[in-house]
Design a protein around this motif. Sequence first.
Motif, PDB file in Angstrom:
ATOM      1  N   VAL A  17      68.316  93.965 -66.528  1.00 15.01           N
ATOM      2  CA  VAL A  17      69.465  94.364 -66.448  1.00 15.01           C
ATOM      3  C   VAL A  17      70.623  93.749 -65.640  1.00 15.01           C
ATOM      4  CG1 VAL A  17      70.673  96.720 -65.736  1.00 15.01           C
ATOM      5  CG2 VAL A  17      68.301  96.814 -66.704  1.00 15.01           C
ATOM      6  N   VAL A  18      70.178  93.065 -64.744  1.00 14.85           N
ATOM      7  CA  VAL A  18      70.991  92.380 -63.873  1.00 14.85           C
ATOM      8  C   VAL A  18      71.289  91.105 -64.882  1.00 14.85           C
ATOM      9  CG1 VAL A  18      71.430  90.935 -61.866  1.00 14.85           C
ATOM     10  CG2 VAL A  18      70.241  93.324 -61.682  1.00 14.85           C
ATOM     11  N   ARG A  19      70.336  90.273 -65.338  1.00 12.80           N
ATOM     12  CA  ARG A  19      70.573  89.129 -66.215  1.00 12.80           C
ATOM     13  C   ARG A  19      71.639  89.682 -67.559  1.00 12.80           C
ATOM     14  NH1 ARG A  19      65.303  87.012 -68.413  1.00 12.80           N
ATOM     15  NH2 ARG A  19      64.858  87.028 -66.357  1.00 12.80           N
ATOM     16  N   VAL A  20      71.463  90.519 -68.144  1.00  9.95           N
ATOM     17  CA  VAL A  20      72.108  90.764 -69.183  1.00  9.95           C
ATOM     18  C   VAL A  20      73.713  91.207 -68.652  1.00  9.95           C
ATOM     19  CG1 VAL A  20      72.575  92.634 -70.854  1.00  9.95           C
ATOM     20  CG2 VAL A  20      70.276  91.803 -70.585  1.00  9.95           C
ATOM     21  N   GLY A  21      73.721  92.048 -67.518  1.00  6.92           N
ATOM     22  CA  GLY A  21      74.812  92.200 -66.840  1.00  6.92           C
ATOM     23  C   GLY A  21      75.746  90.940 -66.642  1.00  6.92           C
ATOM     24  N   GLY A  22      75.049  90.025 -65.987  1.00  5.89           N
ATOM     25  CA  GLY A  22      75.632  88.978 -65.388  1.00  5.89           C
ATOM     26  C   GLY A  22      76.095  87.917 -66.614  1.00  5.89           C
ATOM     27  N   ALA A  23      75.235  88.106 -67.866  1.00  4.37           N
ATOM     28  CA  ALA A  23      75.644  87.187 -69.006  1.00  4.37           C
ATOM     29  C   ALA A  23      77.032  87.473 -69.394  1.00  4.37           C
ATOM     30  CB  ALA A  23      74.421  87.321 -70.043  1.00  4.37           C
ATOM     31  N   GLY A  24      77.283  88.945 -69.396  1.00  2.00           N
ATOM     32  CA  GLY A  24      78.399  89.387 -69.839  1.00  2.00           C
ATOM     33  C   GLY A  24      79.826  89.014 -68.896  1.00  2.00           C
ATOM     34  N   LEU A  25      79.459  89.005 -67.760  1.00  2.32           N
ATOM     35  CA  LEU A  25      80.658  88.430 -66.858  1.00  2.32           C
ATOM     36  C   LEU A  25      80.923  87.155 -66.983  1.00  2.32           C
ATOM     37  CD1 LEU A  25      79.934  90.462 -63.553  1.00  2.32           C
ATOM     38  CD2 LEU A  25      81.140  91.218 -65.591  1.00  2.32           C
ATOM     39  N   ARG A  26      79.591  86.303 -67.118  1.00  5.29           N
ATOM     40  CA  ARG A  26      79.910  84.832 -67.369  1.00  5.29           C
ATOM     41  C   ARG A  26      80.806  84.307 -68.499  1.00  5.29           C
ATOM     42  NH1 ARG A  26      74.703  84.848 -65.374  1.00  5.29           N
ATOM     43  NH2 ARG A  26      73.804  84.562 -67.328  1.00  5.29           N
ATOM     44  N   ALA A  27      80.735  85.198 -69.328  1.00  8.33           N
ATOM     45  CA  ALA A  27      81.347  84.975 -70.932  1.00  8.33           C
ATOM     46  C   ALA A  27      82.995  84.933 -70.736  1.00  8.33           C
ATOM     47  CB  ALA A  27      80.848  85.882 -72.094  1.00  8.33           C
ATOM     48  N   ARG A  28      83.382  85.742 -69.663  1.00  7.47           N
ATOM     49  CA  ARG A  28      84.952  85.896 -69.480  1.00  7.47           C
ATOM     50  C   ARG A  28      85.273  85.757 -68.015  1.00  7.47           C
ATOM     51  NH1 ARG A  28      82.317  89.000 -72.730  1.00  7.47           N
ATOM     52  NH2 ARG A  28      83.148  89.442 -74.855  1.00  7.47           N
ATOM     53  N   PRO A  29      85.027  84.542 -67.724  1.00  7.74           N
ATOM     54  CA  PRO A  29      85.149  84.210 -66.096  1.00  7.74           C
ATOM     55  C   PRO A  29      86.750  84.447 -65.647  1.00  7.74           C
ATOM     56  CG  PRO A  29      85.055  81.996 -67.415  1.00  7.74           C
ATOM     57  CD  PRO A  29      84.828  83.269 -68.488  1.00  7.74           C
ATOM     58  N   THR A  30      87.790  84.012 -66.382  1.00  6.86           N
ATOM     59  CA  THR A  30      89.049  84.189 -65.931  1.00  6.86           C
ATOM     60  C   THR A  30      89.291  85.748 -65.605  1.00  6.86           C
ATOM     61  OG1 THR A  30      89.787  82.286 -67.088  1.00  6.86           O
ATOM     62  CG2 THR A  30      91.600  83.862 -66.190  1.00  6.86           C
ATOM     63  N   ARG A  31      89.134  86.633 -66.705  1.00  6.03           N
ATOM     64  CA  ARG A  31      89.356  87.834 -66.573  1.00  6.03           C
ATOM     65  C   ARG A  31      88.528  88.501 -65.210  1.00  6.03           C
ATOM     66  NH1 ARG A  31      88.076  90.687 -71.872  1.00  6.03           N
ATOM     67  NH2 ARG A  31      89.904  89.345 -72.282  1.00  6.03           N
ATOM     68  N   VAL A  32      87.423  88.058 -65.290  1.00  2.00           N
ATOM     69  CA  VAL A  32      86.341  88.612 -63.975  1.00  2.00           C
ATOM     70  C   VAL A  32      86.832  88.260 -62.819  1.00  2.00           C
ATOM     71  CG1 VAL A  32      84.069  88.333 -63.241  1.00  2.00           C
ATOM     72  CG2 VAL A  32      84.238  88.726 -65.626  1.00  2.00           C
ATOM     73  N   PHE A  33      87.658  86.866 -62.796  1.00  2.00           N
ATOM     74  CA  PHE A  33      87.938  86.601 -61.444  1.00  2.00           C
ATOM     75  C   PHE A  33      89.295  87.364 -61.157  1.00  2.00           C
ATOM     76  CE2 PHE A  33      91.315  83.718 -59.388  1.00  2.00           C
ATOM     77  CZ  PHE A  33      90.801  83.688 -58.050  1.00  2.00           C
ATOM     78  N   LEU A  34      90.146  87.622 -61.857  1.00  2.00           N
ATOM     79  CA  LEU A  34      91.371  88.375 -61.864  1.00  2.00           C
ATOM     80  C   LEU A  34      91.024  89.910 -61.268  1.00  2.00           C
ATOM     81  CD1 LEU A  34      93.804  86.947 -64.564  1.00  2.00           C
ATOM     82  CD2 LEU A  34      93.798  86.461 -62.171  1.00  2.00           C
ATOM     83  N   SER A  35      90.149  90.424 -62.164  1.00  2.00           N
ATOM     84  CA  SER A  35      89.810  91.715 -61.543  1.00  2.00           C
ATOM     85  C   SER A  35      89.009  91.782 -60.192  1.00  2.00           C
ATOM     86  CB  SER A  35      88.745  92.573 -62.745  1.00  2.00           C
ATOM     87  OG  SER A  35      89.379  92.394 -63.908  1.00  2.00           O
ATOM     88  N   ALA A  36      88.000  90.888 -60.100  1.00  2.00           N
ATOM     89  CA  ALA A  36      87.336  90.869 -58.710  1.00  2.00           C
ATOM     90  C   ALA A  36      88.415  90.516 -57.471  1.00  2.00           C
ATOM     91  CB  ALA A  36      86.163  89.785 -58.805  1.00  2.00           C
ATOM     92  N   LEU A  37      89.447  89.729 -57.907  1.00  2.00           N
ATOM     93  CA  LEU A  37      90.370  89.370 -57.062  1.00  2.00           C
ATOM     94  C   LEU A  37      91.144  90.898 -56.506  1.00  2.00           C
ATOM     95  CD1 LEU A  37      91.678  87.234 -55.292  1.00  2.00           C
ATOM     96  CD2 LEU A  37      93.319  87.103 -57.307  1.00  2.00           C
ATOM     97  N   GLY A  38      91.324  91.454 -57.362  1.00  2.00           N
ATOM     98  CA  GLY A  38      91.875  92.822 -57.071  1.00  2.00           C
ATOM     99  C   GLY A  38      91.289  93.727 -56.084  1.00  2.00           C
ATOM    100  N   ILE A  39      89.917  93.833 -56.338  1.00  2.00           N
ATOM    101  CA  ILE A  39      89.134  94.413 -55.334  1.00  2.00           C
ATOM    102  C   ILE A  39      89.110  93.785 -54.195  1.00  2.00           C
ATOM    103  CG2 ILE A  39      86.594  94.954 -55.138  1.00  2.00           C
ATOM    104  CD1 ILE A  39      87.638  97.004 -56.834  1.00  2.00           C
ATOM    105  N   ALA A  40      88.879  92.596 -54.159  1.00  2.00           N
ATOM    106  CA  ALA A  40      89.027  91.763 -52.685  1.00  2.00           C
ATOM    107  C   ALA A  40      89.964  91.913 -51.921  1.00  2.00           C
ATOM    108  CB  ALA A  40      88.643  90.271 -53.294  1.00  2.00           C
TER     109      ALA A  40
END
Length: 402
Positions: A17-40
């Motif tokens: 489950v973690v591997r599949v979820g991580g693969a989905g995030l790695r496919a869109r690094p810029t969007r993931v970074f910006l969303s994580a930045l808001g949380i951070a």
Amino acid sequence: MSAATELRPARLRFRDVVRVGGAGLRARPTRVFLSALGIAIGIAAMIAVVGISTSSREQLNQQLDALGTNLLTVGPGQDLFGDDAQLPAESIGMIGQIGPVSGVTATGLLPDTAVYRNDLMPSGETNSIAVLATDLQLLDTVGATVAGGAFLDAATAQYPAVVLGAETADRLGVGAAGPAQLVYLGGHWFTVIGVLAPAPLAPELDTAALVGWPVAESLLGFDGFPTTVYTRSDENSVEDVQAVLAATANPEAPHEVDVARPSDALVAQQAADSTLNALLLGLGAVALLVGGVGVANTMVISVLERRAEIGLRRSLGATRGQVRLQFVCEALLLSALGGCGGVLTGIAVTAGYASVQGWPTVVPVWAMAGGVGATLVIGALAGLYPAIRAARLAPTEALATP
């Protein structure tokens, strides 16, 4: 083996489950970074506010432990007609007779006396510096120290010698004490024999010039009446001493005496700072909520963009629950990434600010754990709707998406 058993879908292990979820995030690094930045940003703001507040409180506690909370001050209040009262000259000795009192000292204000850097200064430019006649036990009683030079003693108190408060030295431009360092005080030249360090429990000393009691009476026209009496008492008897100080200092008019505990002022200041910290903490929570909205937005867009992938997975045997779990896992990983980054940033901000202020760095464990926990809760809530929406897609509908 029955057909029903053969068609039963395989269970996804946690690692899968973690591997599949991580693969989905790695496919869109810029969007993931910006969303994580808001949380951070939200978590960093909360951690920094809590950490700075806690570090400040720890500094205050250490300061009070070093200085003591058993210092009480006595000063003149007002009479029944609203005029300024006066402490009796005998009040120092009478307060010293109180059993639990371990130390007593006093200062007397010379209201018509000013101090200048030299005799060429205009008389109106006093820099708001008070000239105080002082008892020799002042430093021991109030917990103050000399930053340079020496304090008054039995010999220098008889002569034109002065000790400057920390702020007074800056205002007069006196860099260091010494025999050649003179100031013009009350129409006479006084030698600067010492400069005090800041006195947290007696901040009025920071903007004062201190002269000996005898020379103040003989040379400056001091009337001998104290304006502030400082007392130290047994730690367990502070409240009892405080209750009798007014009556002891002025038995004929105790209502004309003001009694204060300087450490209470520091605690009150800390309480005011805590109120401001609560406001900042609320702003951090708002930022965290905005970050959660960003996570939800990212996951919703991810579902829309990956309809074909979802349909393919469903066609290959993935259940609704597995698809739902995949997207919830992605949201949790995204939030955990922002949460951990925010915690580390908050700790760094706290450490940097505390270092600049000279405070100990203290970040409560509950704040760090609560920050990460809050991000996980927000991530789960933000990813739940997109996950349910993804799981509801029929394979044929999803595969037909262009």
